[in-house]
Design an enzyme around this catalytic site. Sequence first.
Site, PDB file in Angstrom:
ATOM      1  N   VAL A 132       0.837  -1.208   0.000  1.00  0.00           N
ATOM      2  CA  VAL A 132       0.000   0.000   0.000  1.00  0.00           C
ATOM      3  C   VAL A 132       0.868   1.254   0.000  1.00  0.00           C
ATOM      4  O   VAL A 132       1.720   1.427   0.882  1.00  0.00           O
ATOM      5  CB  VAL A 132      -0.941   0.017   1.234  1.00  0.00           C
ATOM      6  CG1 VAL A 132      -1.829   1.255   1.195  1.00  0.00           C
ATOM      7  CG2 VAL A 132      -1.789  -1.246   1.289  1.00  0.00           C
ATOM      8  N   ILE A 136       5.662   4.640   1.464  1.00  0.00           N
ATOM      9  CA  ILE A 136       5.117   5.299   2.669  1.00  0.00           C
ATOM     10  C   ILE A 136       4.748   4.220   3.694  1.00  0.00           C
ATOM     11  O   ILE A 136       3.995   3.307   3.368  1.00  0.00           O
ATOM     12  CB  ILE A 136       3.833   6.110   2.348  1.00  0.00           C
ATOM     13  CG1 ILE A 136       4.081   7.095   1.204  1.00  0.00           C
ATOM     14  CG2 ILE A 136       3.326   6.823   3.588  1.00  0.00           C
ATOM     15  CD1 ILE A 136       2.809   7.820   0.743  1.00  0.00           C
ATOM     16  N   ASP A 201      -5.956  -1.290  -8.953  1.00  0.00           N
ATOM     17  CA  ASP A 201      -4.789  -1.272  -8.056  1.00  0.00           C
ATOM     18  C   ASP A 201      -5.094  -0.451  -6.795  1.00  0.00           C
ATOM     19  O   ASP A 201      -4.830  -0.890  -5.673  1.00  0.00           O
ATOM     20  CB  ASP A 201      -3.597  -0.688  -8.828  1.00  0.00           C
ATOM     21  CG  ASP A 201      -2.376  -0.509  -7.973  1.00  0.00           C
ATOM     22  OD1 ASP A 201      -1.677  -1.523  -7.742  1.00  0.00           O
ATOM     23  OD2 ASP A 201      -2.122   0.618  -7.510  1.00  0.00           O
ATOM     24  N   LYS A 205      -5.571  -1.557  -2.660  1.00  0.00           N
ATOM     25  CA  LYS A 205      -4.895  -0.899  -1.529  1.00  0.00           C
ATOM     26  C   LYS A 205      -5.914  -0.348  -0.530  1.00  0.00           C
ATOM     27  O   LYS A 205      -5.733  -0.441   0.682  1.00  0.00           O
ATOM     28  CB  LYS A 205      -3.999   0.228  -2.066  1.00  0.00           C
ATOM     29  CG  LYS A 205      -2.851  -0.288  -2.936  1.00  0.00           C
ATOM     30  CD  LYS A 205      -2.181   0.840  -3.697  1.00  0.00           C
ATOM     31  CE  LYS A 205      -1.051   0.351  -4.583  1.00  0.00           C
ATOM     32  NZ  LYS A 205      -0.574   1.359  -5.536  1.00  0.00           N
ATOM     33  N   GLY A 302       7.925   2.782  -7.791  1.00  0.00           N
ATOM     34  CA  GLY A 302       9.327   2.937  -8.207  1.00  0.00           C
ATOM     35  C   GLY A 302      10.218   1.970  -7.458  1.00  0.00           C
ATOM     36  O   GLY A 302       9.850   1.432  -6.406  1.00  0.00           O
TER      37      GLY A 302
HETATM   38  N1  HSE Z   1       1.259   0.563 -10.222  1.00  0.00           N
HETATM   39  C1  HSE Z   1       1.350   1.035  -8.889  1.00  0.00           C
HETATM   40  C2  HSE Z   1       1.220   2.559  -8.898  1.00  0.00           C
HETATM   41  C3  HSE Z   1       2.662   0.612  -8.282  1.00  0.00           C
HETATM   42  O1  HSE Z   1       1.293   3.151  -9.978  1.00  0.00           O
HETATM   43  O2  HSE Z   1       1.059   3.149  -7.848  1.00  0.00           O
HETATM   44  C4  HSE Z   1       2.704   0.715  -6.800  1.00  0.00           C
HETATM   45  O3  HSE Z   1       1.748  -0.074  -6.187  1.00  0.00           O
END
Ligand code: HSE
Length: 435
Positions: A132, A136, A201, A205, A302
Amino acid sequence: MKPVQVGILGLGTVGGGTVKLMLQNTQEINNRAGRKVEIVQAAALDNSVLQKLDNCDIKFSTDVFDIINNPQIDIVVELIGGVDLAKKCVLKALQNNKHIVTANKALIATCGDEIFALAQRKGLTVAFEAAVAGGIPIIKAMREGLSANKIKTIAGIINGTTNFILSKMADKNTPFAEVLKEAQQKGYAEADPTFDIEGIDAAHKLCIMGSIAFGIPLQFDKVYTEGIDRITSQDVHFALQLGYKIKHLAIAKRTKKGVQMAVHPTLIPKDKLIANVDDVMNAVLIDADALGTSMYYGAGAGELPTASAVVADIIDVSRTLTTDPKNRVPHLALEPDKIQNTNILNMSDITSSYYLNIKVLDKPGVVAKITAILAEKEISIEAVIQQDTKNISSEYVPLIILTRKVQEKYMNEALLKITDLDVVFEYNKIRMEQL
Ligand code: HSE
């Protein structure tokens, strides 16, 4: 003390970053873990990452089960991504008494309850900080730092790729496809970037954070998810004109009627701190009863930022190897028997104010027809802009309306009637949050 032996599955962006960071900060990591921690084995489809490193004596294999079945390994770090193979690996590794570190939000959001239950029975830890908001440490902040609070609201920009795209659309008018390509080249986007663009995504999270915040089971299928594909540069610029920025926001709220969990584009007043979280950066704003509002900001994707969270988990798990499993911080903040189901709201039950971009014929009486429908549903209008038609080639012109708060059910009913008008071509509805 015997060194902690770590095996890593997957050497993509995050896997490669984890190996590099472990080699770069070995001394600090060992000092903080209280003992030597070493990656001894890695499995991936190819070995190019390890081959590029000097003095790297990590054993390489193309078979993940070489690691999972290796009795010397204490911690398996799952960085394969996806659900099917990752789930098989994690369950088998737990059966083989390995602790797990994972960055896999899809796996935790959709199979976390099963995985945690097995880990609990075996007295093992599954650490998932990197799942998540990238680097951070939001899981630790919520689960431990805020453990004295009742959390009321979470509002997060938790997908770096969509934030990168929306920021570039606002700043430079760069076309969507071009910005997405740049995000992929920088290693921000998921292997399948529709997970980013469609909000899946971020929903993974949010599901994890919502569960920790509200003490509820992981219920990914109940998170409402809307992507950024319908947001145009026109919307971004109208919003700015009205004093707002459009952000792809993940929101979880405790309300009297139940818990709201949703990911969608959102207009936020442009002077708010979170509205100024740009590029790949992530931020999570939490409103809690004792602390009040706090915000956690940092790189959400990253190589090294995500590796920072993975390695912190490796250190944490290394420290817990010698502690009593019963006294470890529970995976979802509460002991499993204290996790309780609660009503997750349908979107028709939520209340919000709205930005409407309605494409209308430029004829007298059109605005009156639309505002009459809004009035019929008791929807108050906060602002209206009708653009000068000089620069518009289409016969339809955008009519922008900001509404006051209303239950979404009534907003949708009004929009159905509005689309039935012969002077209306289509509309875009974006929710607003004052935060
Ligand atoms: N694809 C995700 C993003 C990577 O762009 O935040 C990190 O979870």
